[in-house]
Design a protein around this motif. Structure first.
Motif, short mmCIF file in Angstrom:
data_model
loop_
_atom_site.label_atom_id
_atom_site.label_comp_id
_atom_site.label_asym_id
_atom_site.label_seq_id
_atom_site.Cartn_x
_atom_site.Cartn_y
_atom_site.Cartn_z
N VAL A 1 10.93 6.74 0.22
CA VAL A 1 9.95 5.91 0.92
C VAL A 1 9.63 4.68 0.07
O VAL A 1 9.55 3.56 0.58
CB VAL A 1 8.68 6.73 1.24
N PHE A 2 9.46 4.90 -1.23
CA PHE A 2 9.18 3.78 -2.14
C PHE A 2 10.34 2.79 -2.16
O PHE A 2 10.14 1.58 -2.07
CB PHE A 2 8.95 4.33 -3.56
N LEU A 3 11.57 3.30 -2.23
CA LEU A 3 12.74 2.42 -2.28
C LEU A 3 12.91 1.64 -0.98
O LEU A 3 13.27 0.45 -1.00
CB LEU A 3 14.00 3.23 -2.59
N ILE A 4 12.65 2.28 0.16
CA ILE A 4 12.76 1.58 1.45
C ILE A 4 11.71 0.48 1.54
O ILE A 4 12.02 -0.65 1.96
CB ILE A 4 12.62 2.59 2.62
N ALA A 5 10.48 0.77 1.14
CA ALA A 5 9.42 -0.25 1.18
C ALA A 5 9.75 -1.40 0.23
O ALA A 5 9.56 -2.57 0.58
CB ALA A 5 8.08 0.37 0.83
N ALA A 6 10.29 -1.10 -0.94
CA ALA A 6 10.64 -2.15 -1.90
C ALA A 6 11.77 -3.02 -1.34
O ALA A 6 11.75 -4.25 -1.48
CB ALA A 6 11.06 -1.53 -3.23
N ALA B 1 0.83 -1.20 0.00
CA ALA B 1 0.00 0.00 0.00
C ALA B 1 0.87 1.26 0.00
O ALA B 1 0.59 2.22 -0.73
CB ALA B 1 -0.93 0.00 1.21
N VAL B 2 1.94 1.24 0.80
CA VAL B 2 2.86 2.38 0.82
C VAL B 2 3.50 2.56 -0.56
O VAL B 2 3.61 3.68 -1.07
CB VAL B 2 3.94 2.18 1.91
N MET B 3 3.90 1.46 -1.16
CA MET B 3 4.52 1.54 -2.49
C MET B 3 3.52 2.07 -3.52
O MET B 3 3.89 2.87 -4.38
CB MET B 3 5.05 0.17 -2.91
N LEU B 4 2.27 1.64 -3.44
CA LEU B 4 1.26 2.12 -4.38
C LEU B 4 1.04 3.62 -4.24
O LEU B 4 1.03 4.36 -5.23
CB LEU B 4 -0.06 1.37 -4.17
N VAL B 5 0.88 4.07 -3.01
CA VAL B 5 0.63 5.50 -2.77
C VAL B 5 1.82 6.34 -3.24
O VAL B 5 1.65 7.36 -3.92
CB VAL B 5 0.31 5.76 -1.28
N THR B 6 3.03 5.92 -2.90
CA THR B 6 4.20 6.71 -3.30
C THR B 6 4.39 6.66 -4.81
O THR B 6 4.80 7.65 -5.42
CB THR B 6 5.47 6.22 -2.58
#
Length: 117
Positions: free
Chosen positions: A102-107, A9-14
């Motif tokens: 944020v996207f890279l950390i979540a990935a 969800a975090v990756m989708l939003v970012t």
């Protein structure tokens, strides 16, 4: 399981934020390189000046002076449009650059969880 859903969800939003920011950057770049047209014509500029002279708001000016004023006003308008587009482009880059870490950390966390499973 819940953690993975949260990370997706975090990756989708970012990702949506970065796509929107990228679109805005491209739109502002196009406005910078091809600013909107200046709609007033020289004839209407002269006519407005004549009305101002008639009403006592301005002094008489030669045709050459009016042409120079018109060109200066047109150049000022185009410069303002470019400055506004550049400002918008910088603001839009924030919509790309801020969510990127944020996207890279979540990935990265998702990859680690996938390797641990």
């Amino acid at each position: 399981m819940v953690r993975n859903i949260y990370l997706y969800a975090v990756m989708l939003v970012t990702l949506v934020m970065m796509i929107g920011g990228s679109v805005a950057v491209i739109m502002n770049a196009s406005d910078y390189f091809v600013p909107g047209p200046y709609y007033e014509t020289l004839e209407s500029f002269v006519q407005n000046h004549s009305y101002s002279v008639k009403e006592g708001f301005a002094e008489e000016a030669s045709e050459e002076e009016l042409r120079n004023r018109f060109e200066a006003e047109r150049a000022s308008y185009l410069d303002n449009q470019r400055a506004y587009a550049a400002n918008g482009m910088i603001k839009s880059f924030a919509w790309v650059l801020i969510p990127l870490p944020v996207f890279l950390i979540a990935a990265r966390r998702l990859r680690k969880e996938g390797q641990n499973s």
